[in-house]
Design a protein around this motif. Structure first.
Motif, PDB file in Angstrom:
ATOM      1  N   HIS A  82       0.848  -1.189   0.000  1.00  0.00           N
ATOM      2  CA  HIS A  82       0.000   0.000   0.000  1.00  0.00           C
ATOM      3  C   HIS A  82       0.884   1.238   0.000  1.00  0.00           C
ATOM      4  O   HIS A  82       1.807   1.359   0.802  1.00  0.00           O
ATOM      5  CB  HIS A  82      -0.904   0.024   1.239  1.00  0.00           C
ATOM      6  CG  HIS A  82      -1.738   1.270   1.344  1.00  0.00           C
ATOM      7  ND1 HIS A  82      -1.613   2.163   2.382  1.00  0.00           N
ATOM      8  CD2 HIS A  82      -2.697   1.769   0.517  1.00  0.00           C
ATOM      9  CE1 HIS A  82      -2.456   3.165   2.203  1.00  0.00           C
ATOM     10  NE2 HIS A  82      -3.127   2.949   1.087  1.00  0.00           N
ATOM     11  N   SER A  83       0.608   2.146  -0.923  1.00  0.00           N
ATOM     12  CA  SER A  83       1.350   3.405  -0.993  1.00  0.00           C
ATOM     13  C   SER A  83       0.351   4.544  -1.095  1.00  0.00           C
ATOM     14  O   SER A  83      -0.542   4.529  -1.935  1.00  0.00           O
ATOM     15  CB  SER A  83       2.282   3.425  -2.217  1.00  0.00           C
ATOM     16  OG  SER A  83       2.909   4.688  -2.345  1.00  0.00           O
ATOM     17  N   SER A 135       7.376  -5.638  -8.702  1.00  0.00           N
ATOM     18  CA  SER A 135       6.994  -6.898  -9.337  1.00  0.00           C
ATOM     19  C   SER A 135       7.948  -8.022  -8.974  1.00  0.00           C
ATOM     20  O   SER A 135       7.561  -9.195  -8.948  1.00  0.00           O
ATOM     21  CB  SER A 135       6.936  -6.730 -10.860  1.00  0.00           C
ATOM     22  OG  SER A 135       8.237  -6.614 -11.421  1.00  0.00           O
ATOM     23  N   GLU A 136       9.203  -7.689  -8.689  1.00  0.00           N
ATOM     24  CA  GLU A 136      10.176  -8.693  -8.286  1.00  0.00           C
ATOM     25  C   GLU A 136       9.997  -9.095  -6.827  1.00  0.00           C
ATOM     26  O   GLU A 136      10.349 -10.207  -6.434  1.00  0.00           O
ATOM     27  CB  GLU A 136      11.595  -8.169  -8.514  1.00  0.00           C
ATOM     28  CG  GLU A 136      11.928  -7.895  -9.967  1.00  0.00           C
ATOM     29  CD  GLU A 136      13.340  -7.366 -10.146  1.00  0.00           C
ATOM     30  OE1 GLU A 136      14.235  -7.828  -9.417  1.00  0.00           O
ATOM     31  OE2 GLU A 136      13.542  -6.485 -11.004  1.00  0.00           O
ATOM     32  N   GLU A 137       9.438  -8.198  -6.033  1.00  0.00           N
ATOM     33  CA  GLU A 137       9.343  -8.439  -4.597  1.00  0.00           C
ATOM     34  C   GLU A 137       8.025  -9.065  -4.171  1.00  0.00           C
ATOM     35  O   GLU A 137       7.948  -9.740  -3.145  1.00  0.00           O
ATOM     36  CB  GLU A 137       9.521  -7.107  -3.858  1.00  0.00           C
ATOM     37  CG  GLU A 137      10.882  -6.473  -4.111  1.00  0.00           C
ATOM     38  CD  GLU A 137      10.932  -5.012  -3.761  1.00  0.00           C
ATOM     39  OE1 GLU A 137      12.037  -4.434  -3.726  1.00  0.00           O
ATOM     40  OE2 GLU A 137       9.857  -4.411  -3.520  1.00  0.00           O
ATOM     41  N   GLY A 141       0.058 -13.120  -7.876  1.00  0.00           N
ATOM     42  CA  GLY A 141      -1.269 -12.986  -7.278  1.00  0.00           C
ATOM     43  C   GLY A 141      -1.334 -11.971  -6.163  1.00  0.00           C
ATOM     44  O   GLY A 141      -2.422 -11.676  -5.662  1.00  0.00           O
ATOM     45  N   GLY A 142      -0.172 -11.439  -5.749  1.00  0.00           N
ATOM     46  CA  GLY A 142      -0.159 -10.405  -4.729  1.00  0.00           C
ATOM     47  C   GLY A 142      -0.743  -9.112  -5.265  1.00  0.00           C
ATOM     48  O   GLY A 142      -0.841  -8.903  -6.485  1.00  0.00           O
ATOM     49  N   ARG A 143      -1.124  -8.232  -4.367  1.00  0.00           N
ATOM     50  CA  ARG A 143      -1.827  -7.024  -4.781  1.00  0.00           C
ATOM     51  C   ARG A 143      -1.135  -5.768  -4.289  1.00  0.00           C
ATOM     52  O   ARG A 143      -0.400  -5.780  -3.304  1.00  0.00           O
ATOM     53  CB  ARG A 143      -3.271  -7.043  -4.268  1.00  0.00           C
ATOM     54  CG  ARG A 143      -4.113  -8.128  -4.908  1.00  0.00           C
ATOM     55  CD  ARG A 143      -5.574  -7.814  -4.802  1.00  0.00           C
ATOM     56  NE  ARG A 143      -6.397  -8.738  -5.566  1.00  0.00           N
ATOM     57  CZ  ARG A 143      -7.669  -8.516  -5.877  1.00  0.00           C
ATOM     58  NH1 ARG A 143      -8.260  -7.399  -5.499  1.00  0.00           N
ATOM     59  NH2 ARG A 143      -8.351  -9.403  -6.571  1.00  0.00           N
ATOM     60  N   MET A 144      -1.417  -4.669  -5.008  1.00  0.00           N
ATOM     61  CA  MET A 144      -0.994  -3.340  -4.579  1.00  0.00           C
ATOM     62  C   MET A 144      -2.179  -2.388  -4.697  1.00  0.00           C
ATOM     63  O   MET A 144      -2.966  -2.485  -5.638  1.00  0.00           O
ATOM     64  CB  MET A 144       0.146  -2.801  -5.450  1.00  0.00           C
ATOM     65  CG  MET A 144       1.436  -3.570  -5.389  1.00  0.00           C
ATOM     66  SD  MET A 144       2.868  -2.611  -5.997  1.00  0.00           S
ATOM     67  CE  MET A 144       2.367  -2.280  -7.697  1.00  0.00           C
ATOM     68  N   VAL A 145      -2.280  -1.463  -3.750  1.00  0.00           N
ATOM     69  CA  VAL A 145      -3.217  -0.349  -3.833  1.00  0.00           C
ATOM     70  C   VAL A 145      -2.401   0.928  -3.709  1.00  0.00           C
ATOM     71  O   VAL A 145      -1.732   1.148  -2.692  1.00  0.00           O
ATOM     72  CB  VAL A 145      -4.302  -0.410  -2.743  1.00  0.00           C
ATOM     73  CG1 VAL A 145      -5.178   0.844  -2.794  1.00  0.00           C
ATOM     74  CG2 VAL A 145      -5.156  -1.655  -2.912  1.00  0.00           C
ATOM     75  N   SER A 292      -5.887  -0.174  -8.013  1.00  0.00           N
ATOM     76  CA  SER A 292      -5.676  -1.490  -7.386  1.00  0.00           C
ATOM     77  C   SER A 292      -5.191  -2.443  -8.489  1.00  0.00           C
ATOM     78  O   SER A 292      -5.834  -2.559  -9.538  1.00  0.00           O
ATOM     79  CB  SER A 292      -6.959  -1.998  -6.767  1.00  0.00           C
ATOM     80  OG  SER A 292      -6.835  -3.353  -6.374  1.00  0.00           O
ATOM     81  N   VAL A 293      -4.070  -3.108  -8.240  1.00  0.00           N
ATOM     82  CA  VAL A 293      -3.493  -4.003  -9.256  1.00  0.00           C
ATOM     83  C   VAL A 293      -3.138  -5.350  -8.629  1.00  0.00           C
ATOM     84  O   VAL A 293      -2.924  -5.455  -7.420  1.00  0.00           O
ATOM     85  CB  VAL A 293      -2.231  -3.381  -9.909  1.00  0.00           C
ATOM     86  CG1 VAL A 293      -2.579  -2.075 -10.600  1.00  0.00           C
ATOM     87  CG2 VAL A 293      -1.130  -3.160  -8.859  1.00  0.00           C
TER      88      VAL A 293
END
Length: 296
Positions: A82-83, A135-137, A141-145, A292-293
């Motif tokens: 989350h950022s 994307s490397e970390e 299936g992980g998400r970012m908002v 949200s990705v």
């Protein structure tokens, strides 16, 4: 969904509540010790109070100093990122801006098109770098908002509320040059390292980088008055609160460039101009762009 809600749900379905590892990130100069001393104990107590039946699963918190325009974490170790209000800060001021922006300190109506293009290109480079590193970390299936201070439309990059607050600051600095309080050369070499993207620009960079799929993309607006009501005293006017907020954000940059001895004068003048403009200008709003990705 809060951590306490996650624990409650897992208990209700008869599962062992998960453990959480939370990493806080900021630049190296951030005082992480104050966070751990002043904020973390209360956070942990509140989690315990909110957890049903007093059952508490460990929540580990650590600090990772460094720029997010580079790798910060081990590969394939994060599940959610989350950022908030960070990614509009670009990594550097482009040379074209330093050479051509002169009396402007940001993207302004008087700025040459080359300046606007240079800001945009730097944002594209930085945001793509951020996406590639995360994307490397993050696991598949992980998400970012991600929420950034942005703007509504693709055009008119210098006509949103965020640009207005910097144009007022530029006006103050010009006055101080005229009064001999700061050097004109210093004004000409000062620029704010922020780019406020449109939803389309965010979408294009996510799709171009290719590591994430977009789940949701939206804009939202918040007026200065609404923003200030949550944090200010009841008798503090909007313009005064906004002035304090701009000072909190920009003073480290201004102090390093112009010297700390002129900060009070700068923001006394800034408050005066905002007060005068508040009776003449239409309500000013900030625009948020949230995306949200999911990692492909």
């Amino acid at each position: 969904m809060t951590l306490s809600n996650v624990w409650k749900i897992t208990l209700e379905i008869g599962q062992q509540p998960p453990e959480f590892q939370i990493h806080l990130n900021d630049l190296n100069g951030n005082d992480f010790n104050s966070i751990f001393r002043d904020n973390l104990p209360m956070f942990q107590l509140e989690l315990r109070d909110e957890t049903s039946r007093g059952q508490f699963s460990p929540c580990f918190v650590s600090a990772v100093p460094g720029s997010f325009y580079g790798r910060l974490f081990a590969a394939n170790t994060l599940h959610f990122i989350h950022s908030s209000y960070s990614l509009m800060w670009i990594s550097k001021i482009p040379k074209e801006v330093e050479l051509l922006n002169k009396d402007n300190i940001y993207m302004a109506s008087a700025s040459p098109q080359q300046v606007l293009d240079a800001y945009y290109n730097q944002f594209r480079i930085d945001f793509s770098t951020f996406l590639r590193c995360r994307s490397e970390e993050i696991v598949s299936g992980g998400r970012m908002v991600l929420t950034v201070l942005g703007r509504r439309g693709h055009e008119d990059a210098c006509r949103e509320g965020c640009c207005y607050i910097w144009e007022v600051l530029a006006l103050v600095l010009k006055q101080m040059v005229a009064e001999g309080l700061i050097e004109e050369e210093k004004l000409h070499s000062f620029n704010i390292p922020i780019y406020t993207p449109s939803p389309r620009e965010v979408e294009e960079e996510v799709e171009k980088e290719g590591s994430f799929g977009i789940n949701h993309l939206e804009t939202s607006e918040i007026s200065w008055a609404d923003l200030s009501n949550e944090f200010r005293s009841t008798d503090e006017p909007d313009w005064h609160y906004v002035s304090r907020g701009v000072r909190a954000v920009s003073e480290p940059l201004l102090s390093e460039h112009f010297g700390g001895f002129v900060m009070d004068q700068i923001f006394e003048k800034y408050s005066e101009i905002l007060h005068d403009c508040s009776t003449k200008e239409p309500e000013t709003k900030f625009v948020n762009v949230t995306v949200s990705v999911t990692r492909n």
